[in-house]
Design a protein around this motif. Structure first.
Motif, PDB file in Angstrom:
ATOM      1  N   GLU A 187       0.822  -1.286  -0.159  1.00 36.91           N
ATOM      2  CA  GLU A 187       0.056  -0.183   0.114  1.00 36.91           C
ATOM      3  C   GLU A 187       0.749   1.227  -0.010  1.00 36.91           C
ATOM      4  O   GLU A 187       0.560   2.295  -0.390  1.00 36.91           O
ATOM      5  N   GLU A 188       2.189   1.232   0.451  1.00 34.37           N
ATOM      6  CA  GLU A 188       2.913   2.347   0.392  1.00 34.37           C
ATOM      7  C   GLU A 188       3.343   2.816  -1.010  1.00 34.37           C
ATOM      8  O   GLU A 188       3.076   4.042  -1.499  1.00 34.37           O
ATOM      9  N   ARG A 189       3.434   1.579  -1.731  1.00 29.59           N
ATOM     10  CA  ARG A 189       3.651   1.941  -3.275  1.00 29.59           C
ATOM     11  C   ARG A 189       2.663   2.462  -3.772  1.00 29.59           C
ATOM     12  O   ARG A 189       2.671   3.209  -4.847  1.00 29.59           O
ATOM     13  N   PHE A 190       1.324   1.793  -3.563  1.00 27.15           N
ATOM     14  CA  PHE A 190       0.131   2.431  -3.985  1.00 27.15           C
ATOM     15  C   PHE A 190      -0.061   3.927  -3.853  1.00 27.15           C
ATOM     16  O   PHE A 190      -0.431   4.730  -4.499  1.00 27.15           O
ATOM     17  N   SER A 191      -0.023   4.464  -2.596  1.00 29.17           N
ATOM     18  CA  SER A 191      -0.069   5.680  -2.116  1.00 29.17           C
ATOM     19  C   SER A 191       0.898   6.563  -3.108  1.00 29.17           C
ATOM     20  O   SER A 191       0.484   7.867  -3.263  1.00 29.17           O
ATOM     21  N   ARG A 192       2.282   6.197  -3.132  1.00 28.47           N
ATOM     22  CA  ARG A 192       3.176   6.966  -3.917  1.00 28.47           C
ATOM     23  C   ARG A 192       2.739   7.120  -5.484  1.00 28.47           C
ATOM     24  O   ARG A 192       2.603   8.432  -5.852  1.00 28.47           O
ATOM     25  N   VAL A 193       2.049   6.193  -6.109  1.00 29.38           N
ATOM     26  CA  VAL A 193       1.505   6.162  -7.612  1.00 29.38           C
ATOM     27  C   VAL A 193       0.550   6.970  -7.382  1.00 29.38           C
ATOM     28  O   VAL A 193       0.122   8.087  -8.387  1.00 29.38           O
ATOM     29  N   ALA A 194      -0.567   6.854  -6.445  1.00 25.58           N
ATOM     30  CA  ALA A 194      -1.787   7.955  -6.390  1.00 25.58           C
ATOM     31  C   ALA A 194      -1.536   9.297  -6.307  1.00 25.58           C
ATOM     32  O   ALA A 194      -1.969  10.183  -6.729  1.00 25.58           O
ATOM     33  N   THR A 195      -0.500   9.606  -5.277  1.00 26.41           N
ATOM     34  CA  THR A 195       0.149  10.857  -5.357  1.00 26.41           C
ATOM     35  C   THR A 195       0.719  11.421  -6.455  1.00 26.41           C
ATOM     36  O   THR A 195       0.392  12.653  -6.882  1.00 26.41           O
ATOM     37  N   VAL A 196       1.500  10.929  -7.207  1.00 24.59           N
ATOM     38  CA  VAL A 196       1.993  11.258  -8.663  1.00 24.59           C
ATOM     39  C   VAL A 196       0.821  11.574  -9.341  1.00 24.59           C
ATOM     40  O   VAL A 196       0.900  12.580 -10.365  1.00 24.59           O
ATOM     41  N   ALA A 197       0.056  10.493  -9.568  1.00 26.66           N
ATOM     42  CA  ALA A 197      -1.208  10.953 -10.566  1.00 26.66           C
ATOM     43  C   ALA A 197      -2.268  12.014 -10.022  1.00 26.66           C
ATOM     44  O   ALA A 197      -2.310  13.043 -10.966  1.00 26.66           O
ATOM     45  N   ILE A 198      -2.240  12.224  -8.843  1.00 27.90           N
ATOM     46  CA  ILE A 198      -2.997  13.348  -8.346  1.00 27.90           C
ATOM     47  C   ILE A 198      -2.355  14.803  -8.804  1.00 27.90           C
ATOM     48  O   ILE A 198      -2.830  15.625  -9.305  1.00 27.90           O
ATOM     49  N   ASP A 199      -0.922  14.713  -8.402  1.00 25.18           N
ATOM     50  CA  ASP A 199      -0.164  15.940  -8.709  1.00 25.18           C
ATOM     51  C   ASP A 199      -0.182  16.065 -10.542  1.00 25.18           C
ATOM     52  O   ASP A 199      -0.235  17.414 -10.710  1.00 25.18           O
ATOM     53  N   ALA A 200      -0.297  15.059 -11.186  1.00 19.82           N
ATOM     54  CA  ALA A 200      -0.447  15.335 -12.536  1.00 19.82           C
ATOM     55  C   ALA A 200      -1.664  15.793 -13.023  1.00 19.82           C
ATOM     56  O   ALA A 200      -1.768  16.567 -13.929  1.00 19.82           O
ATOM     57  N   ALA A 201      -2.954  15.543 -12.308  1.00 25.75           N
ATOM     58  CA  ALA A 201      -4.046  16.115 -12.587  1.00 25.75           C
ATOM     59  C   ALA A 201      -4.627  17.560 -12.060  1.00 25.75           C
ATOM     60  O   ALA A 201      -5.679  17.997 -12.361  1.00 25.75           O
ATOM     61  N   THR A 202      -3.914  17.797 -11.143  1.00 27.58           N
ATOM     62  CA  THR A 202      -4.043  19.144 -10.671  1.00 27.58           C
ATOM     63  C   THR A 202      -3.593  20.359 -11.335  1.00 27.58           C
ATOM     64  O   THR A 202      -2.589  20.360 -11.976  1.00 27.58           O
ATOM     65  N   ASP A 203      -4.532  21.206 -11.498  1.00 21.27           N
ATOM     66  CA  ASP A 203      -4.372  22.279 -12.293  1.00 21.27           C
ATOM     67  C   ASP A 203      -3.829  22.237 -13.673  1.00 21.27           C
ATOM     68  O   ASP A 203      -3.375  23.051 -14.269  1.00 21.27           O
ATOM     69  N   THR A 204      -4.488  21.004 -14.367  1.00 19.26           N
ATOM     70  CA  THR A 204      -4.059  20.400 -15.664  1.00 19.26           C
ATOM     71  C   THR A 204      -5.478  20.010 -16.299  1.00 19.26           C
ATOM     72  O   THR A 204      -6.513  19.886 -15.430  1.00 19.26           O
ATOM     73  N   ASP A 205      -5.526  19.745 -17.723  1.00 17.49           N
ATOM     74  CA  ASP A 205      -6.509  18.922 -17.936  1.00 17.49           C
ATOM     75  C   ASP A 205      -6.377  17.452 -18.461  1.00 17.49           C
ATOM     76  O   ASP A 205      -7.104  16.917 -19.110  1.00 17.49           O
ATOM     77  N   LYS A 206      -5.412  16.973 -17.487  1.00 17.85           N
ATOM     78  CA  LYS A 206      -5.226  15.503 -17.982  1.00 17.85           C
ATOM     79  C   LYS A 206      -6.133  14.724 -17.148  1.00 17.85           C
ATOM     80  O   LYS A 206      -6.540  14.822 -16.048  1.00 17.85           O
ATOM     81  N   ILE A 207      -6.516  13.559 -17.914  1.00 17.38           N
ATOM     82  CA  ILE A 207      -7.218  12.313 -17.445  1.00 17.38           C
ATOM     83  C   ILE A 207      -6.185  11.440 -17.128  1.00 17.38           C
ATOM     84  O   ILE A 207      -5.507  10.887 -18.161  1.00 17.38           O
TER      85      ILE A 207
END
Length: 358
Positions: A122-142
């Motif tokens: 789950e720690e790896r999962f949290s890291r991946v989720a955080t990167v995905a969230i950062d990528a979607a923040t203030d952008t139009d990325k899906i």
């Protein structure tokens, strides 16, 4: 922790390929299928507490299961449980949550996840989720999460990405939903395809714009509800408009049509637990590769899954690759990889025996 991150857990499915363990009255997301004292829904909820405030977690479910959600996640408020009056696939479910969240938090970033997946590490999962969230923040990325294939699976969707692009979040080239075996083998060999895990990240502004562009009828429906979200009139509105929504998945409705879809590969152990066979893969096994639950004795059995909740002793000899499910009112014995036939079993039982055993 980003206060604008909102989690949407989809928990309205029936899980017919897990019958007779999963029933209409208590589908698999509400069952402790891993034998650890927590349901899949509870495991999913806890997994996201590391990336989101608990007050920003929403569960979307069928109205028949609202009490089960409240029982298993008593910390949720009424506004955190969204009830579908009718199953209309994932696009209307996601639209309902997106438009409601957007009214409360126009800067929201939304993570959508099924309730019935198993994620280890789950720690790896949290890291991946955080990167995905950062990528979607203030952008139009899906952004969607992909899993590196380990076999030519025909029951999953596949995502091809542009491998030479920079960064962990890569542009998507193609989607292919549930390919034939030979094509799945080609995807596996190519190395630039991942399984679609069904976990999506986007800003609510991005996804509502996508609904307006590609599914305008659904967009119009849930935009109309803006004045009633978070009021006593919300459920009456949803009960009225939801059944008329188009029955379509978010994959077909939006992702396959969008040009701004990206994927991040998940480097954690994952299973969608869609079938008995996938449960066998995920669970701890004995020295003969058997998964055994209940009062069971086996002789010369291997690569099988035996689940007994009947209270009686089950004695089995010379089984290879079988499922034996012994429940109070149903006994099923079949090859465990017969996953494609379970909907046929359920349909035939419904036709000949009615809803009693479902």
């Amino acid at each position: 922790m980003n206060a604008n991150v909102h989690i949407v857990i989809m928990a309205g499915g029936v899980g017919s390929r897990f019958w007779p363990y999963s029933r209409n009255s208590r589908p698999k997301q509400f069952i402790d299928v891993m034998g650890i004292g927590k349901s899949l829904l509870q495991m999913t909820y806890e997994r996201f507490l590391s990336v989101s405030n608990k007050d920003n977690i929403i569960v979307v479910t069928n109205h028949d299961y609202a009490d089960l959600v409240k029982e298993q996640l008593p910390e949720l408020s009424e506004d955190q449980i969204l009830c579908e009056p009718k199953r209309r696939n994932t696009a209307p479910c996601i639209a309902y949550a997106a438009y409601k969240i957007h009214k409360k938090d126009p800067k929201a970033v939304m993570v959508v996840t099924p309730a019935d997946h198993v994620v280890l590490q789950e720690e790896r999962f949290s890291r991946v989720a955080t990167v995905a969230i950062d990528a979607a923040t203030d952008t139009d990325k899906i952004v969607t999460v992909g899993i590196k294939p380990t076999r030519p699976e025909t029951g999953y969707g596949y995502i091809q990405y542009i491998e030479k692009s920079e960064g962990a979040v890569k542009p998507v080239k193609t989607f292919t939903e549930k390919p034939e075996l030979e094509l799945a083998k080609t995807f596996l060999e190519s190395g630039d395809f991942v399984w679609n895990a069904g976990i999506f990240v986007w800003s609510t502004e991005t996804i509502t714009d996508a609904f307006s562009a590609f599914l305008p009828d659904i967009a119009d429906t849930f935009e109309e509800g803006s004045s009633v979200y978070y009021t006593a009139d919300e459920q009456d509105f949803i009960n009225r408009v939801y059944p008329s929504c188009q029955n379509i998945s978010i994959d077909y409705g939006i992702l396959e049509k969008s040009s701004n879809v990206h994927v991040i590969e998940g480097d954690f152990d994952w299973s969608d637990l869609g079938t008995w066979n996938s449960l066998h893969e995920a669970r701890e096994k004995d020295e003969s590769e058997n998964v055994i639950d209940g009062e069971v004795m086996v002789f010369d059995c291997k690569d099988s899954i035996i689940k007994s909740e009947s209270g009686r002793l089950v004695v089995l000899d010379n089984l290879d690759g079988y499922l034996v499910g012994d429940f109070k009112d149903v006994l099923i014995v079949c090859k465990k990889d017969n996953e494609g036939k379970f909907r046929e079993y359920v349909a035939q039982v419904k036709t000949e025996k009615g809803e009693k055993y479902l």
